[in-house]
Design a protein around this motif. Structure first.
Motif, short mmCIF file in Angstrom:
data_model
loop_
_atom_site.label_atom_id
_atom_site.label_comp_id
_atom_site.label_asym_id
_atom_site.label_seq_id
_atom_site.Cartn_x
_atom_site.Cartn_y
_atom_site.Cartn_z
N MET A 134 0.82 -1.21 0.00
CA MET A 134 0.00 0.00 0.00
C MET A 134 0.85 1.27 0.00
N ILE A 135 1.89 1.29 0.84
CA ILE A 135 2.72 2.48 0.96
C ILE A 135 3.50 2.75 -0.32
N TYR A 136 4.07 1.68 -0.91
CA TYR A 136 4.90 1.86 -2.10
C TYR A 136 4.08 2.28 -3.32
N SER A 137 2.78 2.04 -3.29
CA SER A 137 1.95 2.41 -4.44
C SER A 137 1.51 3.87 -4.41
N LEU A 138 1.64 4.53 -3.26
CA LEU A 138 1.19 5.92 -3.14
C LEU A 138 1.95 6.89 -4.05
N PRO A 139 3.29 6.88 -4.06
CA PRO A 139 4.00 7.80 -4.97
C PRO A 139 3.66 7.59 -6.44
N PRO A 140 3.57 6.34 -6.95
CA PRO A 140 3.14 6.18 -8.34
C PRO A 140 1.75 6.75 -8.61
N ILE A 141 0.83 6.61 -7.66
CA ILE A 141 -0.50 7.18 -7.83
C ILE A 141 -0.41 8.70 -7.96
N CYS A 142 0.31 9.31 -7.04
CA CYS A 142 0.43 10.78 -7.04
C CYS A 142 1.16 11.28 -8.28
N LEU A 143 2.23 10.59 -8.67
CA LEU A 143 2.96 10.98 -9.87
C LEU A 143 2.09 10.85 -11.11
N GLY A 144 1.38 9.72 -11.20
CA GLY A 144 0.51 9.49 -12.35
C GLY A 144 -0.56 10.56 -12.47
N TRP A 145 -1.22 10.88 -11.35
CA TRP A 145 -2.28 11.88 -11.40
C TRP A 145 -1.72 13.28 -11.66
N PHE A 146 -0.53 13.57 -11.15
CA PHE A 146 0.11 14.85 -11.41
C PHE A 146 0.32 15.05 -12.91
N LEU A 147 0.72 13.98 -13.59
CA LEU A 147 0.94 14.06 -15.04
C LEU A 147 -0.38 14.09 -15.80
N ILE A 148 -1.33 13.27 -15.36
CA ILE A 148 -2.60 13.15 -16.08
C ILE A 148 -3.45 14.41 -15.97
N ARG A 149 -3.42 15.06 -14.82
CA ARG A 149 -4.29 16.21 -14.60
C ARG A 149 -3.92 17.40 -15.49
N ARG A 150 -2.77 17.33 -16.15
CA ARG A 150 -2.39 18.38 -17.09
C ARG A 150 -3.25 18.32 -18.35
N PHE A 151 -3.87 17.17 -18.59
CA PHE A 151 -4.74 17.03 -19.74
C PHE A 151 -6.18 17.35 -19.31
N TYR A 152 -7.14 16.70 -19.93
CA TYR A 152 -8.52 17.00 -19.57
C TYR A 152 -9.31 15.70 -19.49
N PRO A 153 -9.11 14.91 -18.44
CA PRO A 153 -9.86 13.66 -18.32
C PRO A 153 -11.35 13.92 -18.13
N LEU A 154 -12.15 13.41 -19.04
CA LEU A 154 -13.59 13.61 -18.96
C LEU A 154 -14.24 12.69 -17.94
N GLU A 155 -13.57 11.59 -17.64
CA GLU A 155 -14.05 10.63 -16.64
C GLU A 155 -13.00 10.52 -15.53
N PRO A 156 -12.87 11.56 -14.68
CA PRO A 156 -11.78 11.59 -13.70
C PRO A 156 -11.80 10.44 -12.70
N VAL A 157 -13.01 9.98 -12.32
CA VAL A 157 -13.08 8.86 -11.38
C VAL A 157 -12.55 7.58 -12.02
N ARG A 158 -12.96 7.33 -13.26
CA ARG A 158 -12.47 6.15 -13.98
C ARG A 158 -10.97 6.23 -14.21
N THR A 159 -10.50 7.41 -14.59
CA THR A 159 -9.07 7.58 -14.82
C THR A 159 -8.28 7.40 -13.53
N ALA A 160 -8.79 7.96 -12.44
CA ALA A 160 -8.13 7.81 -11.14
C ALA A 160 -8.11 6.35 -10.69
#
Length: 214
Positions: A134-160
């Protein structure tokens, strides 16, 4: 007409060139590579992996198949997540393919409850493997969302949910090398915590809105 032309001229007066959109496929691969390197480094830093774990991929083709299938499935879901962040780029069949691969991969451990790829053993057992996952997966989640949020996800819950699934499964997969190999232990202490991170990741990204307001 004059008012309209003046209005158009006023709107276009301070326009600046728009930067070209990054290659989301390449960005997804980079995210996956960086996340894998980070997770592996953290796992090795915390504790040595199971003795002889890598040699078992040679002695057991099925264990090798499980591992390679997991890598492909996680990479696919990660890539589809970045594609999903760009309206019109994601194909429904590509998205279904990623989830199907994850399901096929996880089914190998369910089958393993009856016929495991390796002889179940407590060799290499890590006392806090579920928390590590659980702990090791947190930085990849945050990094992934930091990169993705620069675009325009129309389904943010699904993308998250997708980026959190891929992130949670990275340490869950490598725990098959770092921790003891037993299908019931894998499902309960490696896979289940990784899946739980989908909810955690959705909660994080729900607060961290793409509009940059939070």
């Amino acid at each position: 007409m004059n008012n309209r032309e003046s209005y158009i001229a006023e709107l276009s007066q301070n326009l600046v060139p728009v930067k070209r959109m990054p290659n989301v496929n390449l960005l997804g691969v980079i995210w996956f590579t960086v996340s894998v390197i980070y997770v592996i480094a953290q796992i090795h830093f915390y504790d040595p992996i199971r003795p002889g774990a890598f040699s078992q991929t040679i002695s057991s083709p099925r264990f090798l198949f499980e591992s390679l299938l997991g890598i492909v499935a996680i990479c696919w879901v990660g890539l589809q997540t970045f594609r999903d962040a760009v309206p019109g780029l994601q194909k429904h069949s590509f998205m279904i393919g990623g989830y199907l691969l994850i399901a096929i991969w996880l089914s190998q451990y369910v089958i393993g409850l009856i016929s495991p790829a390796l002889e179940p053993s407590t060799l290499g057992k890590r006392d806090f493997c579920q928390y590590e996952t659980m702990i090791y997966s947190l930085p990849p989640i945050c990094l992934g969302w930091f990169l993705i949020r620069r675009f325009y996800p129309l389904e943010p819950v699904r993308t998250a949910a997708s980026i959190s699934l891929a992130s949670g499964m990275i340490p869950a997969l490598y725990m098959q090398f770092a921790c003891m190999y037993d299908p019931s232990h894998i499902l309960m202490f490696h896979i289940a915590p990784g899946l739980l991170m989908v909810l955690v990741g959705v909660a994080i990204t729900w607060y961290w809105q793409p509009d940059g307001s939070k």
